[in-house]
Design a protein around this motif. Structure first.
Motif, short mmCIF file in Angstrom:
data_model
loop_
_atom_site.label_atom_id
_atom_site.label_comp_id
_atom_site.label_asym_id
_atom_site.label_seq_id
_atom_site.Cartn_x
_atom_site.Cartn_y
_atom_site.Cartn_z
N GLN A 193 45.75 -19.04 19.79
CA GLN A 193 47.00 -18.75 20.53
C GLN A 193 48.01 -19.88 20.31
O GLN A 193 49.21 -19.62 20.18
CB GLN A 193 46.69 -18.62 22.02
N ALA A 194 47.53 -21.10 20.26
CA ALA A 194 48.45 -22.24 20.15
C ALA A 194 49.14 -22.32 18.79
O ALA A 194 50.28 -22.79 18.69
CB ALA A 194 47.69 -23.54 20.42
N VAL A 195 48.48 -21.87 17.73
CA VAL A 195 49.11 -22.00 16.41
C VAL A 195 50.06 -20.84 16.11
O VAL A 195 50.74 -20.85 15.09
CB VAL A 195 48.08 -22.14 15.26
N ARG A 196 50.12 -19.86 17.04
CA ARG A 196 50.98 -18.69 16.81
C ARG A 196 52.38 -18.97 17.38
O ARG A 196 52.72 -18.55 18.47
CB ARG A 196 50.37 -17.46 17.47
N HIS A 197 53.18 -19.72 16.63
CA HIS A 197 54.50 -20.08 17.15
C HIS A 197 55.44 -18.88 17.11
O HIS A 197 55.42 -18.11 16.16
CB HIS A 197 55.10 -21.22 16.30
N PRO A 198 56.24 -18.69 18.19
CA PRO A 198 57.10 -17.49 18.22
C PRO A 198 58.19 -17.46 17.15
O PRO A 198 58.59 -16.39 16.71
CB PRO A 198 57.72 -17.53 19.62
N ASN A 199 58.70 -18.62 16.72
CA ASN A 199 59.87 -18.62 15.82
C ASN A 199 59.62 -19.22 14.45
O ASN A 199 60.30 -18.85 13.50
CB ASN A 199 61.02 -19.43 16.45
N TRP A 200 58.71 -20.18 14.35
CA TRP A 200 58.55 -20.93 13.11
C TRP A 200 57.17 -20.72 12.52
O TRP A 200 56.18 -20.61 13.25
CB TRP A 200 58.73 -22.44 13.36
N ASP A 201 57.09 -20.72 11.19
CA ASP A 201 55.82 -20.63 10.49
C ASP A 201 55.49 -22.04 9.99
O ASP A 201 56.11 -22.52 9.05
CB ASP A 201 55.99 -19.63 9.33
N MET A 202 54.54 -22.72 10.64
CA MET A 202 54.32 -24.14 10.35
C MET A 202 52.82 -24.43 10.23
O MET A 202 51.99 -23.59 10.54
CB MET A 202 54.89 -25.01 11.49
N GLY A 203 52.49 -25.66 9.81
CA GLY A 203 51.11 -26.09 9.74
C GLY A 203 50.48 -26.14 11.14
O GLY A 203 51.18 -26.13 12.15
N ALA A 204 49.12 -26.20 11.17
CA ALA A 204 48.40 -26.09 12.44
C ALA A 204 48.73 -27.24 13.40
O ALA A 204 48.97 -27.02 14.58
CB ALA A 204 46.90 -26.05 12.17
N LYS A 205 48.79 -28.47 12.87
CA LYS A 205 48.96 -29.61 13.77
C LYS A 205 50.32 -29.55 14.47
O LYS A 205 50.41 -29.68 15.69
CB LYS A 205 48.81 -30.91 12.96
N ILE A 206 51.37 -29.33 13.72
CA ILE A 206 52.70 -29.29 14.34
C ILE A 206 52.85 -28.06 15.24
O ILE A 206 53.56 -28.10 16.25
CB ILE A 206 53.83 -29.37 13.27
N SER A 207 52.13 -27.00 14.93
CA SER A 207 52.21 -25.81 15.80
C SER A 207 51.59 -26.13 17.16
O SER A 207 52.14 -25.74 18.21
CB SER A 207 51.49 -24.62 15.16
N VAL A 208 50.47 -26.84 17.16
CA VAL A 208 49.87 -27.23 18.45
C VAL A 208 50.81 -28.20 19.17
O VAL A 208 51.02 -28.11 20.38
CB VAL A 208 48.47 -27.86 18.25
N ASP A 209 51.41 -29.13 18.41
CA ASP A 209 52.38 -30.06 19.02
C ASP A 209 53.55 -29.30 19.65
O ASP A 209 54.09 -29.73 20.67
CB ASP A 209 52.92 -31.03 17.96
N SER A 210 53.94 -28.20 19.05
CA SER A 210 55.03 -27.41 19.63
C SER A 210 54.55 -26.76 20.92
O SER A 210 55.30 -26.68 21.90
CB SER A 210 55.48 -26.30 18.68
N ALA A 211 53.30 -26.32 20.93
CA ALA A 211 52.77 -25.66 22.12
C ALA A 211 52.64 -26.63 23.30
O ALA A 211 52.86 -26.26 24.44
CB ALA A 211 51.43 -25.01 21.80
N THR A 212 52.28 -27.89 23.01
CA THR A 212 52.17 -28.89 24.09
C THR A 212 53.52 -29.51 24.43
O THR A 212 53.64 -30.23 25.42
CB THR A 212 51.24 -30.06 23.70
N MET A 213 54.51 -29.30 23.55
CA MET A 213 55.82 -29.97 23.62
C MET A 213 55.75 -31.42 23.12
O MET A 213 56.75 -32.13 23.15
CB MET A 213 56.45 -29.93 25.02
N MET A 214 54.59 -31.85 22.63
CA MET A 214 54.53 -33.19 22.05
C MET A 214 55.42 -33.26 20.82
O MET A 214 55.97 -34.32 20.49
CB MET A 214 53.09 -33.57 21.69
N ASN A 215 55.56 -32.13 20.14
CA ASN A 215 56.45 -32.12 18.97
C ASN A 215 57.84 -32.63 19.38
O ASN A 215 58.45 -33.44 18.68
CB ASN A 215 56.54 -30.71 18.39
N LYS A 216 58.33 -32.16 20.53
CA LYS A 216 59.67 -32.60 20.96
C LYS A 216 59.63 -34.07 21.36
O LYS A 216 60.59 -34.82 21.16
CB LYS A 216 60.15 -31.72 22.11
#
Ligand code: NDP
Length: 384
Positions: free
Chosen positions: A193-216
């Motif tokens: 579920q975490a790697v399924r980003h709604p808008n961007w197609d990205m690698g697994a690590k950054i996708s999880v970072d987006s889900a936690t908001m750590m990416n921001k």
């Protein structure tokens, strides 16, 4: 005129988007080095397609397989961490630094030391080694262009303006796939579920970072190093449509924003063609079809990562490198099914609360801080 390019992390999401643009403009580019970690079939295929001078795998044990896959086509095959740096040090007019994680630090630095254009995607480099990297950029006369869509947007909004006249820079965040999830749902979130980003197609690590908001959070620290306006002028706003990629407000009340489709080929193209523009296969932005753009304040109760990153940025010194390393270990543990989703931020906060090492002054210092923080995080998570 033909320009030379190296793509570090060529088999990744950013790497492949970059090579897609090169493919469409083959006569304008000559490829020097392409690198991967262990994806030999794809690296060999790309190296042959683009006639690279050298193909490099980070994982040295993959060199024999890479040599076999390349056959006698005249492309040099190398492997290991030093070979990644050697490939970057061959120098190219443009080096796209798109290795994921801390493994990208030394090769990015090697590219900076050549003094060309470094199109930086690897956000961990500026987060962990921001002071060291930006000093090296100045020392070697390199040009650092941000690939990350938010920083690329800010970079574009700053063109022709004076940084002293900026009153605020706002990074937009999609909010990730769990934006509207309750705390209980977040506790039970799975890697799939975490790697399924709604808008961007990205690698697994950054996708999880987006889900936690750590990416921001990482981008907040990155922005601090790229755009010297001070931490107090940096903001984050949630914008689920990912159409406005970031904004710069000036002292006269004008806010400039960069808008575009959620396709990394747009910011990558902006770096490849800079200071000009180039065509991309991305369709025009259809604002009438999108209809509505919405914006929300971040919820740092459910998503504490942005607070952690802000605190690490204010603390300075080793704190951002520790944050980044602990996050990498925690994300890897989550992806491996060893810890729950919300444990990622808890683990990062725990590691940051311990005694921090002295501020790193060199890349080796940064790597030592990174190594120790990883060991601490791994130990913490094993004991959990
Ligand atoms: P991917 O996971 O898709 O690709 C990572 C690339 O790095 C691959 O080529 C991989 O090789 C290589 N790699 C991984 N580990 C190592 C290692 N130890 N040594 C050498 N090479 C290694 O990542 P992304 O393309 O998504 O992201 C790359 C960077 O760009 C990250 O720092 C990310 O935060 C940043 N970024 C990404 C964006 C995106 O849209 N994807 C947007 C903005 C920034 P292999 O295939 O062999 O594993």
């Amino acid at each position: 005129m033909t320009r030379t390019i190296s793509v570090l992390g060529a088999t990744g999401s950013v790497g492949k988007s970059t090579l897609d643009l090169i493919r469409r403009n083959r006569d304008e580019w000559r490829v020097v080095a392409l690198t991967a970690n262990c994806n030999v079939p794809e690296l060999a295929a790309l190296a042959q397609e683009f006639g690279a001078e050298v193909a490099v795998v980070g994982d040295e044990s993959c060199v024999p397989a890479l040599r076999d896959a390349l056959g006698n086509c005249g492309i040099e095959a190398m492997g290991g961490a030093a070979a990644l740096c050697a490939a970057a040090a061959r120098g190219a007019d443009v080096t796209v630094a798109a290795i994921v994680g801390c493994a990208g630090l030394a090769p990015t630095m090697a590219a900076i030391e050549q003094g060309g254009i470094v199109a930086l995607a690897n956000k961990e480099a500026l987060v962990s080694a921001g002071d060291v990297m930006t000093a090296a950029v100045v020392r070697h006369g390199a040009t650092l262009l941000p690939v990350d869509s938010e920083h690329n947007a800010i970079f574009q909004c700053l063109q022709g303006n004076r940084i002293e006249e900026v009153s605020c820079i706002t990074l937009t965040a999609s909010g990730g796939p769990f934006r509207e999830w309750s705390q209980a749902q977040l506790d039970a979130a799975t890697p799939a579920q975490a790697v399924r980003h709604p808008n961007w197609d990205m690698g697994a690590k950054i996708s999880v970072d987006s889900a936690t908001m750590m990416n921001k959070g990482l981008e907040f620290i990155e922005a601090f190093h790229l755009f010297p306006v001070g931490l107090e002028k940096l903001r984050i706003i949630v914008h689920p449509q990912s159409v406005v990629h970031s904004m710069v407000e000036y002292r006269d009340g004008s806010t400039l924003a960069q808008l575009g489709p959620s396709d990394m080929r747009v910011p990558i193209a902006s770096c490849l063609a800079w200071p000009a523009r180039m065509d991309t296969p991305c369709g025009p932005l259809d604002l009438a079809a999108i209809g509505k753009l919405s914006f929300f304040a971040p919820d740092e109760e459910r998503f504490p990562a942005t607070r952690l990153a802000r605190e690490a940025a204010h603390a300075g010194g080793a704190a951002p490198a520790v944050l980044n390393a602990a996050n990498e270990i925690a994300v890897a543990a989550f992806l491996a099914g060893q810890i729950g989703f919300t444990r990622i931020a808890i683990a990062v906060e725990e590691i940051l609360s311990r005694d921090l090492p002295p501020a790193p002054a060199t890349l080796d210092d940064v790597l030592a801080v990174d190594c120790e923080a990883r060991a601490r995080a791994a130990e913490l998570l094993e004991c959990a």
